[in-house]
Design an enzyme around this catalytic site. Sequence first.
Site, PDB file in Angstrom:
ATOM      1  N   HIS A  18       0.840  -1.212   0.000  1.00  0.00           N
ATOM      2  CA  HIS A  18       0.000   0.000   0.000  1.00  0.00           C
ATOM      3  C   HIS A  18       0.871   1.258   0.000  1.00  0.00           C
ATOM      4  CE1 HIS A  18      -2.823  -2.799   2.397  1.00  0.00           C
ATOM      5  NE2 HIS A  18      -3.435  -2.605   1.243  1.00  0.00           N
ATOM      6  N   LYS A  42     -15.799  -6.868   4.536  1.00  0.00           N
ATOM      7  CA  LYS A  42     -14.932  -7.890   5.153  1.00  0.00           C
ATOM      8  C   LYS A  42     -14.933  -7.698   6.658  1.00  0.00           C
ATOM      9  CE  LYS A  42     -11.557  -7.538   1.405  1.00  0.00           C
ATOM     10  NZ  LYS A  42     -10.288  -6.885   1.072  1.00  0.00           N
ATOM     11  N   ARG A  92      -1.672  -5.668  -8.382  1.00  0.00           N
ATOM     12  CA  ARG A  92      -0.483  -6.483  -8.117  1.00  0.00           C
ATOM     13  C   ARG A  92      -0.271  -7.505  -9.212  1.00  0.00           C
ATOM     14  NH1 ARG A  92      -2.640  -8.157  -2.331  1.00  0.00           N
ATOM     15  NH2 ARG A  92      -4.426  -8.291  -3.723  1.00  0.00           N
ATOM     16  N   SER A 130      -2.617  -8.031   3.063  1.00  0.00           N
ATOM     17  CA  SER A 130      -2.856  -7.929   4.510  1.00  0.00           C
ATOM     18  C   SER A 130      -3.207  -9.305   5.079  1.00  0.00           C
ATOM     19  CB  SER A 130      -4.004  -6.951   4.790  1.00  0.00           C
ATOM     20  OG  SER A 130      -3.698  -5.694   4.240  1.00  0.00           O
TER      21      SER A 130
HETATM   22  O1  PNS Z   1      -8.760  -2.927   0.370  1.00  0.00           O
HETATM   23  P1  PNS Z   1     -10.044  -3.459  -0.218  1.00  0.00           P
HETATM   24  O2  PNS Z   1     -10.748  -4.326   0.811  1.00  0.00           O
HETATM   25  O3  PNS Z   1      -9.834  -4.159  -1.511  1.00  0.00           O
HETATM   26  O4  PNS Z   1     -10.971  -2.182  -0.487  1.00  0.00           O
HETATM   27  C1  PNS Z   1     -12.295  -2.323  -0.952  1.00  0.00           C
HETATM   28  C2  PNS Z   1     -13.069  -0.975  -0.832  1.00  0.00           C
HETATM   29  C3  PNS Z   1     -13.061  -0.500   0.585  1.00  0.00           C
HETATM   30  C4  PNS Z   1     -12.392   0.060  -1.725  1.00  0.00           C
HETATM   31  C5  PNS Z   1     -14.534  -1.234  -1.328  1.00  0.00           C
HETATM   32  O5  PNS Z   1     -15.086  -2.284  -0.601  1.00  0.00           O
HETATM   33  C6  PNS Z   1     -15.407   0.012  -1.202  1.00  0.00           C
HETATM   34  O6  PNS Z   1     -15.304   0.925  -2.001  1.00  0.00           O
HETATM   35  N1  PNS Z   1     -16.263   0.061  -0.148  1.00  0.00           N
HETATM   36  C7  PNS Z   1     -17.155   1.166   0.081  1.00  0.00           C
HETATM   37  C8  PNS Z   1     -18.591   0.796  -0.265  1.00  0.00           C
HETATM   38  C9  PNS Z   1     -18.867   0.958  -1.733  1.00  0.00           C
HETATM   39  O7  PNS Z   1     -18.775   2.034  -2.292  1.00  0.00           O
HETATM   40  N2  PNS Z   1     -19.217  -0.160  -2.428  1.00  0.00           N
HETATM   41  C10 PNS Z   1     -19.576  -0.131  -3.824  1.00  0.00           C
HETATM   42  C11 PNS Z   1     -18.370  -0.261  -4.738  1.00  0.00           C
HETATM   43  S1  PNS Z   1     -17.932  -1.953  -4.989  1.00  0.00           S
END
Ligand code: PNS
Length: 161
Positions: A18, A42, A92, A130
Amino acid sequence: MGKIAIYPGSFDPITYGHIDIIERATKVFDKVVVAVAYDSGKDSLFSVEERKSFIEKVDWPKGANIEVDAFQGLLVEYVLKKKGNVVVRGLRALSDFEYEFQMALINRKLSEKVETMFLMAGENFSYLSSRTMKEIISLGGSAEAFVPKHVEEALRKKLRK
Ligand code: PNS
């Protein structure tokens, strides 16, 4: 006005992968907002406050314009509220692509105003996640090469009983 990138994620916890993406983004954008999501779908090991503080404690390059924040609800709404120009995500490997492609297209459907840009992780970091950090620490290994010291200590405290 300067270009603002929003780099959202779970950051549970932040890794050198990150950090690599954030530092690359600071070279392209005027400001990078690292946004810890409450709603990532998650279960997380660390609270949003803990995850934010790990990011704040990183030894960032001098002059890097980085803000650490948290957001609840939809990412696109947060981006618009922060007056962000783009969402940055790191890639990645090819295996990341399908999930990232879906997320970028959903976000575009939700708001035409929000663009997503992908930055390629440095090859030294392309295998970091992570999830594997948690596994290494809980099995008694060292994550020194993968996460900052304060993050490794927090992982050890939480996972080694
Ligand atoms: O690090 P991650 O877990 O891959 O990040 C995922 C994240 C947090 C970017 C994604 O889950 C997110 O945007 N969550 C906010 C809710 C949302 O907007 N969901 C709709 C888009 S899929």
